[in-house]
Design a protein around this motif. Sequence first.
Motif, PDB file in Angstrom:
ATOM      1  N   UNK A 188       0.828  -1.303  -0.036  1.00 20.69           N
ATOM      2  CA  UNK A 188      -0.126  -0.001   0.085  1.00 20.69           C
ATOM      3  C   UNK A 188       0.961   1.116   0.131  1.00 20.69           C
ATOM      4  N   UNK A 189       0.871   1.884  -1.059  1.00 16.19           N
ATOM      5  CA  UNK A 189       1.703   2.935  -1.118  1.00 16.19           C
ATOM      6  C   UNK A 189       1.022   4.445  -1.366  1.00 16.19           C
ATOM      7  N   UNK A 190       1.583   5.199  -0.487  1.00 14.78           N
ATOM      8  CA  UNK A 190       0.886   6.726  -0.466  1.00 14.78           C
ATOM      9  C   UNK A 190       1.647   7.743  -1.240  1.00 14.78           C
ATOM     10  N   UNK A 191       1.080   8.142  -2.418  1.00 11.39           N
ATOM     11  CA  UNK A 191       1.989   9.384  -2.969  1.00 11.39           C
ATOM     12  C   UNK A 191       1.113  10.371  -3.165  1.00 11.39           C
ATOM     13  N   UNK A 192       1.449  11.486  -2.458  1.00 10.03           N
ATOM     14  CA  UNK A 192       0.641  12.574  -2.026  1.00 10.03           C
ATOM     15  C   UNK A 192      -0.586  12.135  -1.325  1.00 10.03           C
ATOM     16  N   UNK A 193      -1.715  12.395  -1.820  1.00  6.80           N
ATOM     17  CA  UNK A 193      -3.049  11.991  -1.185  1.00  6.80           C
ATOM     18  C   UNK A 193      -3.533  10.620  -1.849  1.00  6.80           C
ATOM     19  N   UNK A 194      -2.824  10.007  -2.529  1.00  9.93           N
ATOM     20  CA  UNK A 194      -3.135   9.017  -3.412  1.00  9.93           C
ATOM     21  C   UNK A 194      -2.881   7.674  -2.793  1.00  9.93           C
ATOM     22  N   UNK A 195      -3.537   6.793  -2.701  1.00  8.18           N
ATOM     23  CA  UNK A 195      -3.250   5.656  -2.066  1.00  8.18           C
ATOM     24  C   UNK A 195      -3.328   4.302  -3.118  1.00  8.18           C
ATOM     25  N   UNK A 196      -2.301   3.930  -3.503  1.00  6.66           N
ATOM     26  CA  UNK A 196      -2.064   2.936  -4.511  1.00  6.66           C
ATOM     27  C   UNK A 196      -1.692   1.586  -3.928  1.00  6.66           C
ATOM     28  N   UNK A 197      -2.348   0.214  -4.502  1.00 10.60           N
ATOM     29  CA  UNK A 197      -2.209  -0.709  -3.916  1.00 10.60           C
ATOM     30  C   UNK A 197      -1.764  -1.842  -5.080  1.00 10.60           C
ATOM     31  N   UNK A 198      -0.793  -2.627  -4.848  1.00 12.56           N
ATOM     32  CA  UNK A 198      -0.496  -3.777  -5.717  1.00 12.56           C
ATOM     33  C   UNK A 198       0.117  -4.711  -4.912  1.00 12.56           C
ATOM     34  N   UNK A 199       0.364  -6.071  -5.595  1.00 13.74           N
ATOM     35  CA  UNK A 199       0.956  -7.256  -5.142  1.00 13.74           C
ATOM     36  C   UNK A 199       2.170  -7.760  -5.789  1.00 13.74           C
ATOM     37  N   UNK A 200       3.213  -8.080  -5.329  1.00 14.77           N
ATOM     38  CA  UNK A 200       4.429  -8.771  -5.959  1.00 14.77           C
ATOM     39  C   UNK A 200       4.646 -10.072  -5.229  1.00 14.77           C
ATOM     40  N   UNK A 201       5.223 -10.898  -6.119  1.00 17.08           N
ATOM     41  CA  UNK A 201       5.202 -12.442  -5.722  1.00 17.08           C
ATOM     42  C   UNK A 201       6.687 -12.716  -5.970  1.00 17.08           C
ATOM     43  N   UNK A 202       7.807 -12.088  -5.230  1.00 19.51           N
ATOM     44  CA  UNK A 202       9.193 -12.637  -5.704  1.00 19.51           C
ATOM     45  C   UNK A 202       9.618 -13.919  -5.022  1.00 19.51           C
ATOM     46  N   UNK A 203      10.523 -14.514  -6.207  1.00 19.04           N
ATOM     47  CA  UNK A 203      11.097 -16.010  -5.355  1.00 19.04           C
ATOM     48  C   UNK A 203      12.034 -15.601  -4.114  1.00 19.04           C
ATOM     49  N   UNK A 204      12.185 -16.404  -3.232  1.00 22.60           N
ATOM     50  CA  UNK A 204      13.154 -16.221  -2.019  1.00 22.60           C
ATOM     51  C   UNK A 204      14.135 -17.422  -2.066  1.00 22.60           C
ATOM     52  N   UNK A 205      15.361 -17.034  -1.718  1.00 18.50           N
ATOM     53  CA  UNK A 205      16.126 -18.150  -1.492  1.00 18.50           C
ATOM     54  C   UNK A 205      17.249 -17.617  -0.645  1.00 18.50           C
ATOM     55  N   UNK A 206      17.930 -18.808   0.020  1.00 18.12           N
ATOM     56  CA  UNK A 206      18.981 -18.424   0.907  1.00 18.12           C
ATOM     57  C   UNK A 206      20.151 -18.942   0.510  1.00 18.12           C
ATOM     58  N   UNK A 207      20.240 -19.035  -0.868  1.00 13.23           N
ATOM     59  CA  UNK A 207      21.470 -19.204  -1.723  1.00 13.23           C
ATOM     60  C   UNK A 207      22.087 -18.299  -2.604  1.00 13.23           C
ATOM     61  N   UNK A 208      23.020 -17.733  -2.199  1.00 14.85           N
ATOM     62  CA  UNK A 208      23.558 -16.604  -2.921  1.00 14.85           C
ATOM     63  C   UNK A 208      23.661 -16.623  -4.284  1.00 14.85           C
ATOM     64  N   UNK A 209      23.942 -18.115  -4.931  1.00 14.71           N
ATOM     65  CA  UNK A 209      23.881 -18.273  -6.334  1.00 14.71           C
ATOM     66  C   UNK A 209      22.888 -17.819  -7.178  1.00 14.71           C
ATOM     67  N   UNK A 210      21.753 -17.222  -6.326  1.00 15.26           N
ATOM     68  CA  UNK A 210      20.490 -17.068  -7.161  1.00 15.26           C
ATOM     69  C   UNK A 210      20.782 -15.845  -7.809  1.00 15.26           C
ATOM     70  N   UNK A 211      21.710 -14.884  -7.396  1.00 14.38           N
ATOM     71  CA  UNK A 211      22.038 -13.502  -8.039  1.00 14.38           C
ATOM     72  C   UNK A 211      22.764 -13.924  -9.631  1.00 14.38           C
ATOM     73  N   UNK A 212      23.083 -15.066  -9.953  1.00 15.40           N
ATOM     74  CA  UNK A 212      23.899 -15.263 -10.887  1.00 15.40           C
ATOM     75  C   UNK A 212      23.085 -14.900 -12.349  1.00 15.40           C
ATOM     76  N   UNK A 213      21.990 -15.168 -12.212  1.00 10.83           N
ATOM     77  CA  UNK A 213      21.088 -14.712 -13.179  1.00 10.83           C
ATOM     78  C   UNK A 213      20.606 -13.401 -13.573  1.00 10.83           C
ATOM     79  N   UNK A 214      20.903 -12.759 -12.460  1.00 10.27           N
ATOM     80  CA  UNK A 214      20.315 -11.361 -12.305  1.00 10.27           C
ATOM     81  C   UNK A 214      20.889 -10.161 -13.172  1.00 10.27           C
ATOM     82  N   UNK A 215      20.319  -9.309 -13.789  1.00 12.76           N
ATOM     83  CA  UNK A 215      20.799  -7.965 -14.481  1.00 12.76           C
ATOM     84  C   UNK A 215      21.233  -7.001 -13.332  1.00 12.76           C
ATOM     85  N   UNK A 216      20.318  -7.072 -12.343  1.00 11.91           N
ATOM     86  CA  UNK A 216      20.493  -5.924 -11.143  1.00 11.91           C
ATOM     87  C   UNK A 216      20.300  -6.661 -10.086  1.00 11.91           C
TER      88      UNK A 216
END
Length: 416
Positions: free
Chosen positions: A79-107
Motif C-alpha cells: 500500500x503506497x501513499x503518493x501525495x494524497x493517493x493510495x495505490x495498492x498492488x501485489x508482488x510475488x518474488x522468489x525467495x532463496x538463502x543461496x547466494x547463487x540466485x544472483x547469478x542470473x540477475x541483471x540488477x
Amino acid sequence: MVNIKKKISWQTAKTTGLPDDCEIDLETVAVTICGGGNGAHAGAAMLSHQGCKTSMYLSLKKEAAKLKHGIEQGGIKCEQLILDELIQYRGAPVVSDDASIVGGSDVIIILAPGFAHESILREIKPFLKDGALVGALPAHGGFDLVAKHVLAERIEDVTLFGTVSLPWAARIASYGMRVEILGTKEELPMSCHPRVPRVPIVQLFNSMFIGTTFPLGNDFLEITLWPANNIIHPGILYGQWKNWEGTPLHEKPLFYVGLDDFAASKLQGMSDEIQQVKIAVEKELGLTLSVPELSGFLLQSYGREIEDKSSLKRIFQTNPGYQGLTHPMRQTGEGNYVPDFSSRYLTEDLPHGLAVLRGIAGLVNVPTPCMDEVLSWGQNACGQKYLDNGTMTGKDVSHSGVPQRFGYHQVSELIF
C-alpha cells in the motif's frame, strides 16, 4: 494523442542504447533484492508488480523460510501513499538463502543496513555475471569504498550504483505479506561507477520504481557527503537523550515530529559542516559536487507533501511521512520504556554514516565541532569507538566505511 513507445529488451538497451521512442521491457529484467527488511519488502513487491523477474536473497535460512511462507499466502501486498493517493498492488518474488540466485540477475539491489553490505557483497561476489548492475539503496557511508575493497578485481566487470537514501519510508505490516509505503520521494539522486554509466541505468530505474525519478550525480562522493540519515538519526537521538539519566518513560517519544530547537540546531550545524567539507573537496579535486543543505534535501524529497517549510524543525514536524514514528525503545516493564541505543540509528548510521563524514573532513582538514559532539555522544551510547582523541583511529573503524580504514589519507584516493 498519446505516444506509445516501443518496448525493447534490457539486453538490447544495454548493447545499442535506449532511443527516445523506446522503453525497456521490464519483463526482460531479472532483479535480486538482497535483504528482508522494510525496504526490501517494498522494493520486492514493487519491482515484481512492475514486471521484473524478481527474487530475494537472505543468507539466514530461518528468515528466508519465514519470508517464503508469508509470500506463499498470496504475495506481498503493498500500500503506497503518493501525495494524497493510495495505490495498492501485489508482488510475488522468489525467495532463496543461496547466494547463487544472483547469478542470473541483471540488477542486484542491496536493501539492507549498511553494516550488512560488506558480508552480502562477499557472499554474492562469486556469482555476479559480467555486466550486472550492483548497488545499494541507500549507499551513503562509503559503500563504494567497501565495494572496491570486496569486489577488488571484479569491480570493473560490473556497474556500481547507489542512492543517497531509500526511495520511501516503508513499514512492514505483516512479514512476507504486507508492507506500507508511508512517503515516496519524488527525486532520489544516484551515482555510478563508472561515473558515466555504460548502460542506461537511469532510464531503467525510472521505469522500475513507482513515483520516484533518479537523476544521475557526478561522483559517489556526492552520496557519501549527502545530508540524510547519517546526520538525521544520530542528531535527533542526541537532542532527545543527551541529558537522560536513566529514568524510564511511560510512552515512546515521537522521533521526527518531536524534534526540538536544540536538536534542529545540531542538525543544521552538521549540515553546515558538510557544506564546508564539500567546498574543500571541490577545491582539492577540481570537481563540482551537488550536495544540498539538509533542508534542501528534505524539500527535494518530500516538497509537495510538507505543509510548513518555514524552518528545519517545521519541515520535519509537518512531513506526513514522518508522522507517528517513534524513537527506538526497549520495554523494561509494563508501560515503561528506555532508549534502545543498539538500534540501527547508531549501529548503522555511525560506522556507515556520520563517522565516514568525519573521516572525509579529516582528509581535507575541515574542523567539525558539531559532528564531533554528536559522534562522541553516539559512540559512547552504543559502546563503539571511531573518533579517538580527534582522529579516526578508534577500535571499531575496522568495521566501517571510514576512508582511513582502507589506508586512504588523501581525498584524491577516494576517486576511482
